[in-house]
Design a protein around this motif. Structure first.
Motif, short mmCIF file in Angstrom:
data_model
loop_
_atom_site.label_atom_id
_atom_site.label_comp_id
_atom_site.label_asym_id
_atom_site.label_seq_id
_atom_site.Cartn_x
_atom_site.Cartn_y
_atom_site.Cartn_z
N GLY A 1 0.82 -1.21 0.00
CA GLY A 1 0.00 0.00 0.00
C GLY A 1 0.85 1.26 0.00
O GLY A 1 0.37 2.33 -0.34
N ASN A 2 2.11 1.12 0.36
CA ASN A 2 3.03 2.26 0.33
C ASN A 2 3.36 2.69 -1.10
O ASN A 2 3.73 3.83 -1.32
N ALA B 1 -1.32 2.11 -4.99
CA ALA B 1 -2.57 2.65 -4.47
C ALA B 1 -3.77 2.07 -5.21
O ALA B 1 -3.75 1.97 -6.44
N HIS C 1 -9.49 0.26 -1.21
CA HIS C 1 -9.52 -0.88 -0.30
C HIS C 1 -10.79 -1.70 -0.45
O HIS C 1 -10.81 -2.88 -0.10
#
Length: 191
Positions: free
Chosen positions: A47-48, A51, A54
């Motif tokens: 997730g870093n 993107a 969710h």
């Protein structure tokens, strides 16, 4: 827990998988997980740098179960959470994807870069603020990656460590760009 049936699409064919499909398969390769668990795993790892919404982590496992690439077990009572596990076929699909050519062009979806492109229509002070904000943002993200790297370098997955190293280099490079641009703007404005 009740085992949900594995149902493949007609003729045993699977729908075309997308990046989120492979994220779910990859995360489930680390062990069984609920959609919430997947969201947590992704948040601390890919997730870093990757993107996506969710909500996809809640929808995609069910689709993969319909394709027979994962199984789902439903908790008896309580919240009736579904726990997903990758199947042997899901593992095969993940491995096939890992060896397939990666020819797509890298996307840089940086809102600061987009604003810089259209900066002709901005005031000079706004541009300096943008440059300072982006510099600070990339520095903070690079610092965060470095902190994560230090936490896992000696006991983490070798390839996750390498991913963090690339993330650190990327952020430091972009941070340096914005620092140089700030200096250029300040010199022009006589700061």
């Amino acid at each position: 827990m009740t085992r949900l049936p594995d149902t493949s699409t007609p003729n045993g064919r699977h729908r075309k998988l997308n990046a989120t499909s492979y994220v779910v398969l990859g995360m489930l390769s680390h062990g069984p997980a609920t959609s919430y668990d997947l969201k947590q795993r992704v948040g601390y790892t890919i997730g870093n740098f990757w993107a996506f919404a969710h909500s996809q982590l809640y929808d995609e496992p069910a689709r993969l179960a319909e394709d027979g690439l994962v199984t789902a077990s439903v908790e008896q009572g309580g919240r009736r959470r579904r726990t997903y596990c990758i199947t042997a076929e899901g593992g095969d699909v993940l491995r096939e994807w890992l060896v397939s050519p990666t020819e797509d062009q890298t996307e840089v979806r940086d809102l600061g870069l987009l604003k810089l492109f259209f900066a002709t229509f901005a005031e000079p002070d706004n541009l300096l603020k943008l440059a300072r904000d982006r510099h600070a943002s990339h520095k903070a993200r690079g610092d965060g990656y470095l902190e994560q790297h230090e936490q896992i370098v000696d006991h983490g997955d070798r390839w996750q460590v390498k991913s963090l190293e690339l993330g650190i280099r990327y952020e430091r490079c972009v941070e340096e760009f914005w620092a140089e641009f700030i200096a250029e703007l300040e010199a022009e404005q006589g700061h």
